[in-house]
Design a protein around this motif. Structure first.
Motif, PDB file in Angstrom:
ATOM      1  N   ARG A 106       0.834  -1.203   0.000  1.00  0.00           N
ATOM      2  CA  ARG A 106       0.000   0.000   0.000  1.00  0.00           C
ATOM      3  C   ARG A 106       0.873   1.259   0.000  1.00  0.00           C
ATOM      4  O   ARG A 106       0.626   2.208  -0.745  1.00  0.00           O
ATOM      5  N   ALA A 107       1.902   1.272   0.829  1.00  0.00           N
ATOM      6  CA  ALA A 107       2.805   2.431   0.889  1.00  0.00           C
ATOM      7  C   ALA A 107       3.478   2.649  -0.468  1.00  0.00           C
ATOM      8  O   ALA A 107       3.604   3.794  -0.932  1.00  0.00           O
ATOM      9  N   ASP A 108       3.896   1.561  -1.094  1.00  0.00           N
ATOM     10  CA  ASP A 108       4.523   1.660  -2.413  1.00  0.00           C
ATOM     11  C   ASP A 108       3.546   2.229  -3.438  1.00  0.00           C
ATOM     12  O   ASP A 108       3.893   3.131  -4.211  1.00  0.00           O
ATOM     13  N   LEU A 109       2.325   1.735  -3.442  1.00  0.00           N
ATOM     14  CA  LEU A 109       1.334   2.222  -4.395  1.00  0.00           C
ATOM     15  C   LEU A 109       0.953   3.678  -4.128  1.00  0.00           C
ATOM     16  O   LEU A 109       0.753   4.456  -5.074  1.00  0.00           O
ATOM     17  N   GLU A 110       0.863   4.060  -2.868  1.00  0.00           N
ATOM     18  CA  GLU A 110       0.549   5.449  -2.547  1.00  0.00           C
ATOM     19  C   GLU A 110       1.662   6.379  -3.017  1.00  0.00           C
ATOM     20  O   GLU A 110       1.396   7.471  -3.518  1.00  0.00           O
ATOM     21  N   GLN A 111       2.915   5.931  -2.873  1.00  0.00           N
ATOM     22  CA  GLN A 111       4.033   6.734  -3.370  1.00  0.00           C
ATOM     23  C   GLN A 111       3.966   6.843  -4.889  1.00  0.00           C
ATOM     24  O   GLN A 111       4.193   7.915  -5.454  1.00  0.00           O
ATOM     25  N   ARG A 112       3.651   5.746  -5.548  1.00  0.00           N
ATOM     26  CA  ARG A 112       3.519   5.779  -7.010  1.00  0.00           C
ATOM     27  C   ARG A 112       2.410   6.727  -7.434  1.00  0.00           C
ATOM     28  O   ARG A 112       2.534   7.431  -8.425  1.00  0.00           O
ATOM     29  N   ARG A 113       1.304   6.723  -6.665  1.00  0.00           N
ATOM     30  CA  ARG A 113       0.196   7.635  -6.981  1.00  0.00           C
ATOM     31  C   ARG A 113       0.653   9.085  -6.856  1.00  0.00           C
ATOM     32  O   ARG A 113       0.343   9.915  -7.706  1.00  0.00           O
ATOM     33  N   ARG A 114       1.391   9.392  -5.779  1.00  0.00           N
ATOM     34  CA  ARG A 114       1.898  10.763  -5.610  1.00  0.00           C
ATOM     35  C   ARG A 114       2.835  11.121  -6.761  1.00  0.00           C
ATOM     36  O   ARG A 114       2.766  12.235  -7.301  1.00  0.00           O
ATOM     37  N   ASP A 115       3.686  10.175  -7.157  1.00  0.00           N
ATOM     38  CA  ASP A 115       4.599  10.415  -8.278  1.00  0.00           C
ATOM     39  C   ASP A 115       3.828  10.657  -9.571  1.00  0.00           C
ATOM     40  O   ASP A 115       4.157  11.574 -10.339  1.00  0.00           O
ATOM     41  N   LEU A 116       2.787   9.861  -9.815  1.00  0.00           N
ATOM     42  CA  LEU A 116       1.966  10.050 -11.013  1.00  0.00           C
ATOM     43  C   LEU A 116       1.237  11.390 -10.986  1.00  0.00           C
ATOM     44  O   LEU A 116       1.177  12.088 -12.003  1.00  0.00           O
ATOM     45  N   ASP A 117       0.677  11.737  -9.838  1.00  0.00           N
ATOM     46  CA  ASP A 117      -0.002  13.030  -9.714  1.00  0.00           C
ATOM     47  C   ASP A 117       0.964  14.173 -10.008  1.00  0.00           C
ATOM     48  O   ASP A 117       0.608  15.125 -10.712  1.00  0.00           O
ATOM     49  N   GLN A 118       2.177  14.078  -9.491  1.00  0.00           N
ATOM     50  CA  GLN A 118       3.174  15.128  -9.738  1.00  0.00           C
ATOM     51  C   GLN A 118       3.540  15.190 -11.217  1.00  0.00           C
ATOM     52  O   GLN A 118       3.634  16.269 -11.796  1.00  0.00           O
ATOM     53  N   THR A 119       3.704  14.033 -11.835  1.00  0.00           N
ATOM     54  CA  THR A 119       4.028  13.993 -13.267  1.00  0.00           C
ATOM     55  C   THR A 119       2.893  14.582 -14.089  1.00  0.00           C
ATOM     56  O   THR A 119       3.138  15.352 -15.030  1.00  0.00           O
ATOM     57  N   LEU A 120       1.656  14.253 -13.753  1.00  0.00           N
ATOM     58  CA  LEU A 120       0.512  14.827 -14.468  1.00  0.00           C
ATOM     59  C   LEU A 120       0.444  16.338 -14.287  1.00  0.00           C
ATOM     60  O   LEU A 120       0.160  17.072 -15.248  1.00  0.00           O
ATOM     61  N   ASP A 121       0.716  16.815 -13.085  1.00  0.00           N
ATOM     62  CA  ASP A 121       0.748  18.264 -12.845  1.00  0.00           C
ATOM     63  C   ASP A 121       1.842  18.914 -13.683  1.00  0.00           C
ATOM     64  O   ASP A 121       1.622  19.977 -14.285  1.00  0.00           O
ATOM     65  N   ASP A 122       3.020  18.288 -13.721  1.00  0.00           N
ATOM     66  CA  ASP A 122       4.137  18.819 -14.513  1.00  0.00           C
ATOM     67  C   ASP A 122       3.775  18.868 -15.991  1.00  0.00           C
ATOM     68  O   ASP A 122       4.060  19.863 -16.676  1.00  0.00           O
ATOM     69  N   LEU A 123       3.141  17.809 -16.488  1.00  0.00           N
ATOM     70  CA  LEU A 123       2.740  17.785 -17.894  1.00  0.00           C
ATOM     71  C   LEU A 123       1.718  18.870 -18.195  1.00  0.00           C
ATOM     72  O   LEU A 123       1.778  19.520 -19.245  1.00  0.00           O
ATOM     73  N   SER A 124       0.788  19.074 -17.294  1.00  0.00           N
ATOM     74  CA  SER A 124      -0.222  20.126 -17.489  1.00  0.00           C
ATOM     75  C   SER A 124       0.437  21.496 -17.554  1.00  0.00           C
ATOM     76  O   SER A 124       0.076  22.337 -18.390  1.00  0.00           O
ATOM     77  N   GLU A 125       1.413  21.728 -16.678  1.00  0.00           N
ATOM     78  CA  GLU A 125       2.116  23.010 -16.671  1.00  0.00           C
ATOM     79  C   GLU A 125       2.906  23.217 -17.967  1.00  0.00           C
ATOM     80  O   GLU A 125       2.869  24.300 -18.558  1.00  0.00           O
ATOM     81  N   VAL A 126       3.594  22.180 -18.419  1.00  0.00           N
ATOM     82  CA  VAL A 126       4.355  22.292 -19.676  1.00  0.00           C
ATOM     83  C   VAL A 126       3.402  22.521 -20.838  1.00  0.00           C
ATOM     84  O   VAL A 126       3.663  23.363 -21.706  1.00  0.00           O
TER      85      VAL A 126
END
Length: 130
Positions: free
Chosen positions: A96-116
């Motif tokens: 669960r901790a691993d998946l939650e970290q992956r979710r945070r990483d994906l959310d950050q990547t999606l935010d970065d892509l939206s900004e770019v």
């Protein structure tokens, strides 16, 4: 053979769980399933059927085969079901901790892509209006 007789063929299990015969034989080779042999036929009993369901559930949850083997083997050995459940809860927490970290990483990547994308669109709009 059938559920009424309390045993299944490899073909019946493969069909029931929508896996290939090769998959079931692979789990056998790994020692996760131990069907009875009657000549060249494999006869699977309820224990094998339950273990196959647990293996497939474990794979869906992202556990490795080694982790799955540890969990299902604990049921038959000391510390038994209690130890199995404690270990499983620990593994679930780790997963669960691993998946939650992956979710945070994906959310950050999606935010970065939206900004770019926003910046690219603004630059394109400037170029087109000039």
């Amino acid at each position: 053979m059938s559920a009424e007789s309390g045993s299944w063929t490899i073909t019946e299990l493969a069909s029931e769980y929508d896996v290939t015969l090769r998959t079931i034989r692979f789990y056998e080779d790994r020692g996760l399933l131990t069907p009875e042999r009657r000549g060249t036929a494999r006869v699977y009993h309820p224990r094998d059927r339950v273990r196959l369901a647990l293996i497939l559930r474990g794979k869906r949850l992202g556990f490795s085969l080694d982790e799955i083997a540890t969990i299902v083997d604990m049921y038959d050995a000391e510390p038994g079901e209690e130890g199995q459940l404690v270990y499983l809860l620990q593994q679930i927490a780790i997963r669960r901790a691993d998946l939650e970290q992956r979710r945070r990483d994906l959310d950050q990547t999606l935010d970065d892509l939206s900004e770019v994308a926003r910046r690219c669109q603004a630059d394109l709009d400037k170029l087109r209006s000039a």
